[in-house]
Design an enzyme around this catalytic site. Structure first.
Site, short mmCIF file in Angstrom:
data_model
loop_
_atom_site.label_atom_id
_atom_site.label_comp_id
_atom_site.label_asym_id
_atom_site.label_seq_id
_atom_site.Cartn_x
_atom_site.Cartn_y
_atom_site.Cartn_z
CE LYS A 48 -3.54 -0.51 -0.48
NZ LYS A 48 -3.46 -1.55 -1.20
CG HIS A 108 4.38 -6.45 -0.75
ND1 HIS A 108 4.80 -4.97 -1.69
CD2 HIS A 108 3.55 -6.72 -1.84
CE1 HIS A 108 3.62 -4.57 -2.40
NE2 HIS A 108 2.85 -5.94 -1.89
CB SER A 138 -3.71 3.17 2.08
OG SER A 138 -4.17 2.10 0.91
P1 A3P Z 1 -5.02 4.65 -0.80
O1 A3P Z 1 -5.52 3.57 -0.06
O2 A3P Z 1 -3.94 5.42 0.19
O3 A3P Z 1 -5.92 5.73 -1.64
P2 A3P Z 1 -0.43 0.09 -3.69
O4 A3P Z 1 -0.39 -0.44 -4.68
O5 A3P Z 1 1.04 -0.40 -3.24
O6 A3P Z 1 -1.40 -1.63 -3.40
O7 A3P Z 1 -0.79 1.20 -2.70
C1 A3P Z 1 -2.32 1.79 -3.23
C2 A3P Z 1 -2.33 2.87 -2.66
O8 A3P Z 1 -1.52 3.71 -4.12
C3 A3P Z 1 -3.63 3.26 -3.03
O9 A3P Z 1 -4.04 4.39 -1.78
C4 A3P Z 1 -3.84 3.79 -4.34
O10 A3P Z 1 -4.65 4.83 -4.36
C5 A3P Z 1 -2.34 4.50 -4.69
N1 A3P Z 1 -2.69 4.81 -6.03
C6 A3P Z 1 -2.61 3.82 -6.77
N2 A3P Z 1 -2.18 4.28 -7.90
C7 A3P Z 1 -1.80 6.26 -8.06
C8 A3P Z 1 -1.38 7.14 -8.77
N3 A3P Z 1 -1.18 7.11 -9.59
N4 A3P Z 1 -1.58 8.05 -7.64
C9 A3P Z 1 -1.31 8.63 -6.37
N5 A3P Z 1 -1.56 7.02 -5.81
C10 A3P Z 1 -1.43 6.26 -6.19
#
Ligand code: A3P
Length: 295
Positions: A48, A108, A138
């Site tokens: 996340k 990860h 998140s």
């Molecule tokens: P939130 O839950 O705070 O919105 P991962 O890909 O490591 O699982 O992380 C997911 C988090 O990254 C989520 O956060 C998601 O919305 C955010 N995320 C994904 N794409 C993004 C982007 N282009 N810009 C900003 N945040 C992004």
């Protein structure tokens, strides 16, 4: 009989104190003996922290800004996930082994659980860190919507679970500290989610340089636009909309949820915030890492 609520969620299993998915632990020998190659690039994150975001950025750079090439397959399939396993499907290691060099892979895993050949081959590592409070929020929503991870319980319960590192891939503190301490000894580009959010162009330029690429300004601008939260939320190749509801139930919480810095303020009570800051101070004592908590 088990209620559907209890039966739908699996449990995690620990390796060296780090909770991981059971299928990953069952495949641990194959993962540990993975043979990295010197020209591998490994995308590393705590869950996340913006994994999908940096994956799309890296792929767009690799494809010289060609969106059609990025649409060849969903983001989860572009960069083999080293510790991923769900038999009888090919594991992350199987997929990486089948991939032509130069490979871009992702993980990860904390530093001490990484297959040793990554260090031995002096691979390039691209680490993205996100501030712990936003990461916790998140992860909480992700565990609510992810039907194959343990139920997070209430926010109050999850606050303790996260602090104690009883979540998939373990403690945020140990993960971030471990990778931060490695950054001077290996080829590690260490980026922050908050910096990419504040100045994507500047941070993407660092990635381009690190990957040894040379792209012109127009391509760079295109990458900045196409990797914005709004674009990636609408893009079926990045927003997980093709994953069945029995695995990710996006009616509970979307995978592309908010994508902001500072959402933690909507969740942490004053007391939780004070407690967290104190724990953070203790756990991160002696490290020079600095996080931005709001933009
Ligand atoms: P939130 O839950 O705070 O919105 P991962 O890909 O490591 O699982 O992380 C997911 C988090 O990254 C989520 O956060 C998601 O919305 C955010 N995320 C994904 N794409 C993004 C982007 N282009 N810009 C900003 N945040 C992004």
């Amino acid at each position: 009989a088990l209620t559907p609520e209890l039966s739908k969620k699996t449990h995690l299993k620990e390796v060296a104190g780090i909770p991981l998915q059971v299928a990953t632990v069952d495949n641990w020998r194959q993962i540990q003996s993975f043979e990295a190659k010197p020209d591998d690039l490994l995308i590393c994150t705590y869950p996340k922290s913006g994994t999908t975001w940096i994956q799309e950025i890296v792929d767009m750079i690799e494809q010289n800004g060609d969106m059609e090439k990025c649409r060849r397959t969903i983001i989860q399939h572009r960069h083999p996930f080293i510790e991923w396993a769900r038999p009888p499907q090919p594991s992350g290691v199987d997929k990486a082994n089948a991939m032509p060099a130069p490979r871009i892979l992702r993980t990860h895993l904390p530093t001490h659980l990484l297959p040793p050949s990554f260090w031995e081959n002096n691979c390039k590592f691209l680490y993205v860190a996100r501030n712990a409070k936003d990461c916790m929020v998140s992860y909480y929503h992700f565990q609510r919507m992810n039907q194959v991870l343990p139920d997070p319980g209430t926010w109050e319960e999850y606050f303790e679970t996260f602090i104690n590192g009883k979540v998939g891939w373990g403690s945020w503190f140990e993960h971030v500290k471990g990778w931060w301490e490695m950054r001077d000894r290996y080829q590690i580009l260490f980026l922050f989610y908050e910096d990419i959010k504040r100045d994507p162009k500047h941070e993407i330029q660092k990635v381009i340089k690190f990957m040894g690429k040379n792209l012109d300004e127009m391509v760079l601008d295109k990458i900045v636009q196409e990797t914005s939260f709004e674009k990636m939320k609408e893009n079926p190749m990045t927003n997980r909309s093709t994953v069945p509801k029995s695995i990710l139930d996006q009616s509970i919480s979307p995978f592309m949820r908010k994508g902001t810095v500072g959402d933690w303020k909507n969740y942490f009570t004053v007391a939780q915030n004070e407690k967290f800051d104190e724990i953070y101070r203790r756990k991160m004592e002696g490290t020079s890492i600095n996080f931005c908590m709001e933009l």
